[in-house]
Scaffold this active site. Structure first.
Site, short mmCIF file in Angstrom:
data_model
loop_
_atom_site.label_atom_id
_atom_site.label_comp_id
_atom_site.label_asym_id
_atom_site.label_seq_id
_atom_site.Cartn_x
_atom_site.Cartn_y
_atom_site.Cartn_z
N CYS A 98 0.86 -1.18 0.00
CA CYS A 98 0.00 0.00 0.00
C CYS A 98 0.90 1.23 0.00
O CYS A 98 1.46 1.60 1.02
CB CYS A 98 -0.89 0.00 1.24
SG CYS A 98 -1.89 1.48 1.40
N LEU A 99 1.08 1.83 -1.17
CA LEU A 99 1.93 3.03 -1.28
C LEU A 99 1.32 3.89 -2.37
O LEU A 99 1.09 3.42 -3.48
CB LEU A 99 3.37 2.60 -1.64
CG LEU A 99 4.38 3.74 -1.79
CD1 LEU A 99 4.63 4.43 -0.46
CD2 LEU A 99 5.71 3.22 -2.34
#
Lengths: 212, 278
Positions: A98-99
């Site tokens: 998750c970026l």
């Protein structure tokens, strides 16, 4: 610059962009970031980098799977960890990340490169963001018990991201680990439970059995 | 840990049941892609009557303003509504002016070539790595110089193709970013954040619409045209225009490109006597 017919310029970057990016990583020894082709296919690569110092990932060697979409660099590369890692923003099961810059939204830009993306991943290891988690369980652990989280993360680094696959975190007894493994639990889960339980075998078994 | 907790899978599947942010984004993008699938990046010419049809049942003020607009600008070209429309419209019109036979031997044309070639220097001097920008630069320049090589695809074919279109937009975004950084003192007061952050968040990513600040910067980055924007809104009275001119050029000698603005979107307008690419 060699002369280039304008027609060819309209067809796409071809191999150019990805090869240039691989070269750029090769020539930059300081960053210790590598990007390599898996085979002849220019849309599948592996990136590797070292865990940042003074983090539970220190000393670890992390491998990231990279898929290049057809409209790269206008769309971000797809990245996920091959190396199992214990981090709030990375799935402990699938390696999904998750970026923001890796999402197909409005944070990625065509001036970013595989190298900048991998450097961002390295920074993510340095500064987890538990409030925007990918792995809810890990994030909960991080928020509730930072020290315990760090122990587990360190144990996972030792287990999955170091050259010696038998390396265990300090204070952990291999015979205890093996006896718990014989109960049918994976090495990763056993190490996690033992770090949580302060290396107490009974407590660790209880954690494993109740899923607590 | 409460002992009343039922035994759980150590990795409960809850996170898998909910869609991830990425899945939601993918879904939204697929919806948007579906909506856009039939719309070319740059459309064929159309009469303003086509636009009037969109407002047939709409507010009187739009119909009045369109009628007024039609007297001077009877033709338009619609641009895909994907957040890149300002840059796409600008790039297209600039290219059209360069391709136009009437500009071929003009002083403006010579200046334009020099200015466009110098955009590489503009980008590298503001910190963009040459090796990463040269694909964008090469394709952009090739698109602008199309007419010099016979047997090339038509301008519309090029601007309707995904790669050439995206590349041109990307190059114009980077020119905008470079100008903002180069003359940051001029722009910083208008951005709500430091200029470098503004460029990363509001200029460089694709599909982010341009606002006044980006428009002013692009006009100064490529000081070859004045931009006139017809504002189709509900303000009472006549249709109003916003003008953007480069600061360091003699604006009177430069061609004007006219765009139609409706909230969140730009299309291209053509005046009665303008040469247009068919």
């Amino acid at each position: 610059m060699p002369p280039r017919s304008s027609t060819s310029a309209f067809k796409g970057p071809g191999k150019g962009r990805i090869m240039k990016e691989i070269d750029a990583c090769r020539t930059d020894k300081e960053a210790k970031i590598k990007v390599e082709l898996v085979d002849d296919n220019l849309s599948h690569l592996k990136g590797t980098f070292e865990g940042p110092p003074a983090t539970p990932y220190e000393g670890g060697h992390f491998v990231v799977d990279i898929q290049i979409p057809a409209d790269y660099p206008f769309k971000p590369p797809k990245m996920k960890f091959d190396t199992r890692i214990y981090h709030p923003n990375i799935s402990s099961q699938t390696g999904a990340i998750c970026l923001d810059i890796l999402k197909d939204g409005v944070a990625w830009s065509p001036v970013y490169t595989l190298k900048t993306a991998l450097i961002s991943l390295q920074s993510l290891l340095q500064s987890p963001e538990p409030n925007d988690p990918q792995d809810a369980e890990v994030a909960k652990h991080f928020i509730r018990d930072r020290k315990g989280f760090e122990e587990t993360a360190r144990a996972w680094t030792a287990l999955h991201a170091k050259d010696n696959p038998d390396a265990l975190p300090a204070g952990m007894d291999i015979s205890v680990v093996k006896s718990l493994e014989e109960m049918g639990f994976s090495r990763a889960d056993v190490v996690k439970a033992l770090s949580k339980a302060g290396n107490n075998a009974d407590r660790a078994a209880e954690i494993l059995l109740t899923g607590a | 840990m409460a002992s009343s907790d039922p035994p759980r899978d150590p990795h409960p599947p809850t996170t898998d049941e909910r869609p991830t942010d990425q899945q939601i984004l993918d879904y939204e993008n697929s919806l948007r892609a579906e909506l856009l699938a039939d719309a070319p990046f740059v459309s064929e010419l159309a009469g303003l009557e086509e636009l009037e049809k969109e407002y047939e049942g709409g507010a009187e003020i739009f119909r009045k303003k369109l009628q007024e607009l039609k007297k001077d600008y009877p033709i338009y070209r619609s641009i895909r509504k994907d957040g890149n429309c300002f840059y796409r419209a600008f790039g297209w019109r600039l290219a059209e002016l360069l391709w136009s036979p009437s500009s071929a031997s003009s002083f403006w044309h010579d200046t334009a070539k020099a200015v466009l070639i110098s955009t590489r220097e503009l980008l590298t001097s503001s910190g963009y790595e040459q090796v990463m920008i040269e694909d964008f630069y090469d394709t952009f320049l090739a698109a602008m110089k199309l007419r010099e090589a016979p047997g090339e695809p038509t301008g519309l074919e090029v601007f309707q193709s995904e790669y050439a279109s995206s590349t041109t937009i990307c190059h114009l975004r980077l020119c905008t970013g470079a100008e903002l950084k180069r003359s940051r003192d001029l722009y910083e007061g208008f951005a709500e954040m430091p200029i470098d952050e503004f460029v990363i968040k509001s200029v460089e990513p694709m599909a982010l619409e341009a606002d006044n600040l980006q428009i002013s910067a692009l006009v100064n980055a490529i000081p070859l045209v004045n931009i006139r924007i017809a504002n189709l809104d509900t303000t009472p009275g006549s249709i109003n225009f916003h003008e953007f001119s480069p600061m360091d050029a003699d604006a009177k000698t430069l061609p004007v490109i006219t765009l139609l603005f409706r909230p969140g979107h730009y299309d291209v307008l053509y005046g009665k006597n303008e040469n247009v690419e068919k």
